[in-house]
Design an enzyme around this catalytic site. Structure first.
Site, PDB file in Angstrom:
ATOM      1  N   LYS A  22       1.871  -6.190 -38.076  1.00  0.00           N
ATOM      2  CA  LYS A  22       2.878  -5.812 -37.070  1.00  0.00           C
ATOM      3  C   LYS A  22       4.116  -6.666 -37.358  1.00  0.00           C
ATOM      4  O   LYS A  22       4.047  -7.888 -37.348  1.00  0.00           O
ATOM      5  CB  LYS A  22       2.339  -6.124 -35.664  1.00  0.00           C
ATOM      6  CG  LYS A  22       3.372  -6.029 -34.529  1.00  0.00           C
ATOM      7  CD  LYS A  22       3.655  -4.595 -34.163  1.00  0.00           C
ATOM      8  CE  LYS A  22       4.552  -4.486 -32.924  1.00  0.00           C
ATOM      9  NZ  LYS A  22       3.838  -4.816 -31.679  1.00  0.00           N
ATOM     10  N   VAL A  23       5.234  -6.001 -37.637  1.00  0.00           N
ATOM     11  CA  VAL A  23       6.472  -6.711 -37.956  1.00  0.00           C
ATOM     12  C   VAL A  23       7.608  -6.140 -37.127  1.00  0.00           C
ATOM     13  O   VAL A  23       7.480  -5.089 -36.496  1.00  0.00           O
ATOM     14  CB  VAL A  23       6.823  -6.606 -39.459  1.00  0.00           C
ATOM     15  CG1 VAL A  23       5.731  -7.212 -40.325  1.00  0.00           C
ATOM     16  CG2 VAL A  23       7.110  -5.165 -39.866  1.00  0.00           C
ATOM     17  N   SER A  24       8.729  -6.814 -37.160  1.00  0.00           N
ATOM     18  CA  SER A  24       9.920  -6.284 -36.523  1.00  0.00           C
ATOM     19  C   SER A  24      10.501  -5.167 -37.386  1.00  0.00           C
ATOM     20  O   SER A  24      10.487  -5.245 -38.617  1.00  0.00           O
ATOM     21  CB  SER A  24      10.960  -7.390 -36.356  1.00  0.00           C
ATOM     22  OG  SER A  24      12.187  -6.844 -35.936  1.00  0.00           O
ATOM     23  N   THR A  50      14.562  -7.229 -34.438  1.00  0.00           N
ATOM     24  CA  THR A  50      15.316  -6.134 -33.840  1.00  0.00           C
ATOM     25  C   THR A  50      16.217  -6.652 -32.737  1.00  0.00           C
ATOM     26  O   THR A  50      17.354  -6.198 -32.584  1.00  0.00           O
ATOM     27  CB  THR A  50      14.352  -5.073 -33.284  1.00  0.00           C
ATOM     28  OG1 THR A  50      13.527  -4.589 -34.345  1.00  0.00           O
ATOM     29  CG2 THR A  50      15.116  -3.908 -32.680  1.00  0.00           C
ATOM     30  N   ALA A  51      15.728  -7.606 -31.963  1.00  0.00           N
ATOM     31  CA  ALA A  51      16.537  -8.158 -30.870  1.00  0.00           C
ATOM     32  C   ALA A  51      17.847  -8.725 -31.405  1.00  0.00           C
ATOM     33  O   ALA A  51      18.924  -8.507 -30.830  1.00  0.00           O
ATOM     34  CB  ALA A  51      15.756  -9.239 -30.132  1.00  0.00           C
ATOM     35  N   HIS A  76      10.552  -8.994 -24.510  1.00  0.00           N
ATOM     36  CA  HIS A  76       9.224  -8.794 -23.950  1.00  0.00           C
ATOM     37  C   HIS A  76       9.131  -9.163 -22.466  1.00  0.00           C
ATOM     38  O   HIS A  76       9.941  -8.727 -21.657  1.00  0.00           O
ATOM     39  CB  HIS A  76       8.183  -9.549 -24.785  1.00  0.00           C
ATOM     40  CG  HIS A  76       8.080  -9.057 -26.196  1.00  0.00           C
ATOM     41  ND1 HIS A  76       8.358  -7.770 -26.566  1.00  0.00           N
ATOM     42  CD2 HIS A  76       7.738  -9.700 -27.345  1.00  0.00           C
ATOM     43  CE1 HIS A  76       8.179  -7.630 -27.865  1.00  0.00           C
ATOM     44  NE2 HIS A  76       7.812  -8.782 -28.368  1.00  0.00           N
TER      45      HIS A  76
END
Length: 284
Positions: A52-54, A111-112, A155
């Site tokens: 799981k990655v950005s 992404t943020a 989050h």
């Protein structure tokens, strides 16, 4: 199959059934728990089979890894926030910009961060001041204590920033949705291309089945979710899952792929990421 994902409730909810051998025909998983900034680095070094990655990390890893069309996190109304200590933007105005201000971010390859920079390019004249990378859990205390002028949070911080007496300067997801009409791409599931097309398809089917099993029996994963989110209030964990596990988790679909392409194309135009090749997001 070696996999790494975060201990966040959305990931443990999604992968519970698969990790516990409950998905018929799915390959067994050897799970490593790591924050997404760590898994981004693992992907860049070519470690593990599935991660799981950005979405922001994809341009650096898609030569070796394929984007799975399910299992990740996209959504609406779930974007990162820019927080300040005082109401009225803590003395920070969009017209005055963030020039000369210190902004804490959890990673520059997230992404943020891309959404933050794209937002600033659109609406913050003069750009931003100094960007400081610090662990996610330290950002809100740092803003509260005046160590930084603003903080970029993600989050569950959407639900808890009021507990720190903080105030919202901007909702970057709202800006993204207003300017693109697309969902917000957050976290992606990738798998090593060398595993071959048949195995990649099996992995996607397994992830999708695990998601649907979690929806069919939400209580089955509760102990697993809480065991890995020990410091999170159970009600917040439930809200976290409700926000980040949605139809896009089961299938990216046309809008999901369009959102990923839009994010990475815009970011490349700003010089934030390398440009994607034409078939970079293709799946066997």
């Amino acid at each position: 199959m070696r996999i790494a994902y975060s201990p966040c409730p959305n990931d443990t909810f999604v992968f519970h059934a698969w990790a516990h051998g409950l998905v018929p025909g799915a390959p067994p998983l050897d799970v490593t728990f790591a924050d997404i900034d760590v898994t981004n680095g693992m992907a860049e070094r070519g470690e593990l089979d599935v991660l799981k990655v950005s979405y922001a990390a994809l341009p650096w890893v898609l030569d070796d890894y394929a984007l799975l069309p399910c299992g990740g996190a996209l959504g609406r109304g779930c974007g990162p926030l820019v927080l300040t200590r005082e109401p009225g933007h803590g003395g920070i105005s969009l017209l005055g910009g963030l020039a000369g201000r210190t902004v804490a971010v959890p990673s520059e390859r997230s992404t943020a961060y891309l959404l933050f920079r794209l937002w600033a390019a659109d609406v913050v004249p003069g750009g931003v001041g100094e960007v400081v990378v610090m662990p996610f859990h330290e950002i809100m205390p740092a803003v509260r204590d005046g160590k930084v002028d603003a903080g970029l949070v993600i989050h569950e911080a959407r639900f808890t920033y009021g507990q720190y007496g903080l105030h919202r300067l901007a909702d970057l997801g709202e800006h993204w949705e207003a300017t693109t009409g697309l969902p917000i791409p957050l976290g992606a599931i990738i798998a090593r291309r060398s595993l071959g097309a048949d195995t990649l398809k099996l992995l996607a089917e397994s992830a999708r089945a695990s998601v649907r099993m979690a929806w069919d029996d939400p209580g089955a994963s509760r102990a697993y979710v809480r065991a890995h989110a020990q410091e999170m209030d159970p009600a917040v964990a439930d809200r976290h899952i409700g926000l980040y596990v949605n139809d896009f988790t089961a299938d990216l679909g046309e809008d999901g792929y369009a959102a990923v392409r839009a994010l990475l194309t815009r970011a490349a135009a700003e010089g934030l990421v390398p440009p994607l090749g034409p078939d970079a997001l293709s799946f066997p």
